[in-house]
Motif scaffolding. Sequence first.
Motif, PDB file in Angstrom:
ATOM      1  N   MET A 119      28.288 -24.618   8.481  1.00  0.00           N
ATOM      2  CA  MET A 119      27.723 -23.413   9.102  1.00  0.00           C
ATOM      3  C   MET A 119      28.799 -22.336   9.098  1.00  0.00           C
ATOM      4  O   MET A 119      29.617 -22.267  10.019  1.00  0.00           O
ATOM      5  CB  MET A 119      27.313 -23.706  10.554  1.00  0.00           C
ATOM      6  CG  MET A 119      26.169 -24.683  10.697  1.00  0.00           C
ATOM      7  SD  MET A 119      24.579 -23.821  10.601  1.00  0.00           S
ATOM      8  CE  MET A 119      23.442 -25.193  10.863  1.00  0.00           C
ATOM      9  N   THR A 120      28.844 -21.545   8.054  1.00  0.00           N
ATOM     10  CA  THR A 120      29.827 -20.461   7.998  1.00  0.00           C
ATOM     11  C   THR A 120      29.116 -19.157   7.648  1.00  0.00           C
ATOM     12  O   THR A 120      28.020 -19.158   7.096  1.00  0.00           O
ATOM     13  CB  THR A 120      30.900 -20.724   6.920  1.00  0.00           C
ATOM     14  OG1 THR A 120      30.243 -20.713   5.636  1.00  0.00           O
ATOM     15  CG2 THR A 120      31.599 -22.049   7.106  1.00  0.00           C
ATOM     16  N   ASN A 121      29.772 -18.067   7.929  1.00  0.00           N
ATOM     17  CA  ASN A 121      29.186 -16.759   7.612  1.00  0.00           C
ATOM     18  C   ASN A 121      28.999 -16.564   6.114  1.00  0.00           C
ATOM     19  O   ASN A 121      28.051 -15.915   5.676  1.00  0.00           O
ATOM     20  CB  ASN A 121      30.044 -15.637   8.199  1.00  0.00           C
ATOM     21  CG  ASN A 121      29.797 -15.486   9.688  1.00  0.00           C
ATOM     22  OD1 ASN A 121      28.658 -15.586  10.137  1.00  0.00           O
ATOM     23  ND2 ASN A 121      30.858 -15.289  10.458  1.00  0.00           N
ATOM     24  N   ILE A 122      29.914 -17.147   5.345  1.00  0.00           N
ATOM     25  CA  ILE A 122      29.774 -17.033   3.880  1.00  0.00           C
ATOM     26  C   ILE A 122      28.494 -17.725   3.430  1.00  0.00           C
ATOM     27  O   ILE A 122      27.746 -17.208   2.595  1.00  0.00           O
ATOM     28  CB  ILE A 122      31.016 -17.638   3.183  1.00  0.00           C
ATOM     29  CG1 ILE A 122      32.249 -16.773   3.496  1.00  0.00           C
ATOM     30  CG2 ILE A 122      30.813 -17.743   1.675  1.00  0.00           C
ATOM     31  CD1 ILE A 122      33.570 -17.392   3.102  1.00  0.00           C
ATOM     32  N   GLU A 123      28.243 -18.898   4.006  1.00  0.00           N
ATOM     33  CA  GLU A 123      27.000 -19.613   3.681  1.00  0.00           C
ATOM     34  C   GLU A 123      25.778 -18.796   4.133  1.00  0.00           C
ATOM     35  O   GLU A 123      24.808 -18.677   3.392  1.00  0.00           O
ATOM     36  CB  GLU A 123      26.966 -20.992   4.371  1.00  0.00           C
ATOM     37  CG  GLU A 123      27.882 -22.036   3.739  1.00  0.00           C
ATOM     38  CD  GLU A 123      27.299 -22.678   2.467  1.00  0.00           C
ATOM     39  OE1 GLU A 123      26.177 -22.303   2.060  1.00  0.00           O
ATOM     40  OE2 GLU A 123      27.988 -23.523   1.878  1.00  0.00           O
ATOM     41  N   PHE A 124      25.823 -18.242   5.336  1.00  0.00           N
ATOM     42  CA  PHE A 124      24.664 -17.483   5.842  1.00  0.00           C
ATOM     43  C   PHE A 124      24.352 -16.307   4.918  1.00  0.00           C
ATOM     44  O   PHE A 124      23.201 -16.042   4.603  1.00  0.00           O
ATOM     45  CB  PHE A 124      24.923 -16.939   7.259  1.00  0.00           C
ATOM     46  CG  PHE A 124      25.229 -17.994   8.292  1.00  0.00           C
ATOM     47  CD1 PHE A 124      24.790 -19.303   8.132  1.00  0.00           C
ATOM     48  CD2 PHE A 124      25.958 -17.669   9.438  1.00  0.00           C
ATOM     49  CE1 PHE A 124      25.081 -20.279   9.086  1.00  0.00           C
ATOM     50  CE2 PHE A 124      26.250 -18.632  10.398  1.00  0.00           C
ATOM     51  CZ  PHE A 124      25.811 -19.935  10.217  1.00  0.00           C
ATOM     52  N   ARG A 125      25.398 -15.618   4.513  1.00  0.00           N
ATOM     53  CA  ARG A 125      25.188 -14.425   3.675  1.00  0.00           C
ATOM     54  C   ARG A 125      24.540 -14.774   2.354  1.00  0.00           C
ATOM     55  O   ARG A 125      23.592 -14.127   1.917  1.00  0.00           O
ATOM     56  CB  ARG A 125      26.528 -13.722   3.421  1.00  0.00           C
ATOM     57  CG  ARG A 125      26.969 -12.887   4.599  1.00  0.00           C
ATOM     58  CD  ARG A 125      28.404 -12.466   4.490  1.00  0.00           C
ATOM     59  NE  ARG A 125      28.673 -11.710   3.258  1.00  0.00           N
ATOM     60  CZ  ARG A 125      29.848 -11.158   2.990  1.00  0.00           C
ATOM     61  NH1 ARG A 125      30.843 -11.289   3.836  1.00  0.00           N
ATOM     62  NH2 ARG A 125      30.028 -10.483   1.888  1.00  0.00           N
ATOM     63  N   GLY A 141      21.452 -30.530   4.848  1.00  0.00           N
ATOM     64  CA  GLY A 141      22.442 -30.836   3.812  1.00  0.00           C
ATOM     65  C   GLY A 141      22.152 -30.212   2.462  1.00  0.00           C
ATOM     66  O   GLY A 141      22.735 -30.610   1.449  1.00  0.00           O
ATOM     67  N   ILE A 142      21.258 -29.234   2.426  1.00  0.00           N
ATOM     68  CA  ILE A 142      20.950 -28.569   1.153  1.00  0.00           C
ATOM     69  C   ILE A 142      22.095 -27.616   0.795  1.00  0.00           C
ATOM     70  O   ILE A 142      22.447 -26.752   1.601  1.00  0.00           O
ATOM     71  CB  ILE A 142      19.607 -27.800   1.259  1.00  0.00           C
ATOM     72  CG1 ILE A 142      18.461 -28.807   1.436  1.00  0.00           C
ATOM     73  CG2 ILE A 142      19.375 -26.917   0.028  1.00  0.00           C
ATOM     74  CD1 ILE A 142      17.140 -28.188   1.843  1.00  0.00           C
ATOM     75  N   PRO A 143      22.693 -27.794  -0.387  1.00  0.00           N
ATOM     76  CA  PRO A 143      23.842 -26.948  -0.745  1.00  0.00           C
ATOM     77  C   PRO A 143      23.406 -25.537  -1.147  1.00  0.00           C
ATOM     78  O   PRO A 143      22.222 -25.280  -1.331  1.00  0.00           O
ATOM     79  CB  PRO A 143      24.464 -27.679  -1.943  1.00  0.00           C
ATOM     80  CG  PRO A 143      23.326 -28.419  -2.566  1.00  0.00           C
ATOM     81  CD  PRO A 143      22.356 -28.743  -1.457  1.00  0.00           C
ATOM     82  N   SER A 144      24.364 -24.642  -1.308  1.00  0.00           N
ATOM     83  CA  SER A 144      24.078 -23.294  -1.784  1.00  0.00           C
ATOM     84  C   SER A 144      25.069 -22.941  -2.886  1.00  0.00           C
ATOM     85  O   SER A 144      25.995 -23.703  -3.175  1.00  0.00           O
ATOM     86  CB  SER A 144      24.186 -22.272  -0.651  1.00  0.00           C
ATOM     87  OG  SER A 144      25.534 -21.842  -0.521  1.00  0.00           O
TER      88      SER A 144
END
Lengths: 215, 316
Positions: A181-187, A166-169
């Motif tokens: 879990m999205t690609n935008i988050e991964f990037r 649950g750690i935000p970005s």
Amino acid sequence: MTEFNPSRRKFIQTTAVTSGVAIVAKLAPEAEAKSVLKPQQATQPAKVNILLRVNGSEHQIMIDPRTTLLDALRERLYLTGTKKGCDQGQCGACTVIVDGRRITSCLTLAVMQEGHDITTIEGLGTPTNLHLMQAAFIKHDGYQCGFCTPGQICSAVAMLDEIKAGIPSHVTTNLNKRPEMTNIEFRERMSGNICRCGAYSNIQEAIAEVAGVRT
Amino acid sequence: MIGFTYKRATSVAEAAAIAAHTNDSKFIAGGTNLLDLMKLQVETPTYLIDINDLGLDKIQPTTDGGLRIGALVRNTDLAANEIVRRDYAVLSRALLAGASAQLRNQATTSGNLLQRTRCPYFYDTNMPCNKREPGSGCSAIGGYSRQHAIVGVSDSCIATHPSDMAISMRVLDATVETVRPNGSTRTIPIAELHRLPGNTPHIEHTLETGELITAVILPKPVGGIHIYRKVRDRASYAFALISVAAIVQRDGTGRVAVGGVAHKPWRVEEAERNMHRGAKALTAGVLANARTTPDNAFKVLLVERTIGSVLNEAKV
């Protein structure tokens, strides 16, 4: 284990010697510039005895307190999977996992990591028993030269755990909801790992597969 | 890196006492900035006091409705804290805009406050720098100065404070709690922690030798819309060209602090009276007496437009 003697280093040394005078002359101004650095202390600090717990094994070593965790892993424990890229925390090639959190091992001293659980790429999987993330990197060709890969993989594994925790970005839209879990988050979350070959899109596909996200 | 003695302190009192009685000693927490500087011999401590085991890693509510953040709370944990995300969102946002995930996992609250400038001339030991070698001159003035400060500058130094976190703490009116080597404690408003360069740019803060930050205290939440907008050369993992931390209330009043423009988190409270008059009026007050170089003059307009964008976002 005997003397650590990687072949690439030997190759570079040999090349330097055989290339002769021209290179020496070229290096001279640089050597002069370096002389403005303060001289090393006359007395070297006493070595310290530390116990490092790496990939589940304990290692007692005598080290100079100046040794970074990265150098201790590579030069003393011969765990050369962890790579030294920039040695200043900018490239992420030295990423290891300490107590479940990814860190740059070049920006911490080995003595500071006594009592902590350190996981390197060697601890994630083996050639015959790959970690899911390692297998996904191979499947999706998530590298070219491979130098940043151990750092990318350690980072990616810990990164998915950070989302699960649950750690935000920076790109998390709502701070009061669980990050997705999205690609935008991964990037965004992988921005601390630089790949100069530019394998980013394949790395992202590998991560997405492990995370169970469609690309 | 020059040699040093390493000691893991077991109590705050012990850490402060060692620091007071040892020349050239430094506290080390996350190490993400100090070790970097030690490798370059910009920092040359001969004694390192590791303060990671002092139990200063808790986030606790205060009796008057605020929040006490231990000095050793990692940036990741502070950004992810439920109360911070809910009541002090500008702080979460600022932390998450800074560095990389790896560095945020290592970096601490007090270390972030006391990190050194990223002026390239400060790092380059071949170049004059008044901050590194007092009296040697400033290479940034007349040099490459795109990243440098535009307010509060002096003829000795135009370096910026690089922290995002500190900008948001300034807008939140945080105070810093410390222990002095004699064991006494004090609190310092964050506005008074960092100094302007003047002719002593090597003295960056108002802490005494050996004084240890133990916590950062946030006052009771003030509500409002919290925004941290960072403008940088790439979308992630870069220092700010400029940044704006703002808390805007429903009635159009609010607070604003600006990063990337000064030697300390920059906030001009009197200028905030002009918030309802829009970005131009507000920026004119915030950046009054700006002194730019040809390289960084763009920052004045960039601040104005970023504040404009932030005020617009707050209206939605």
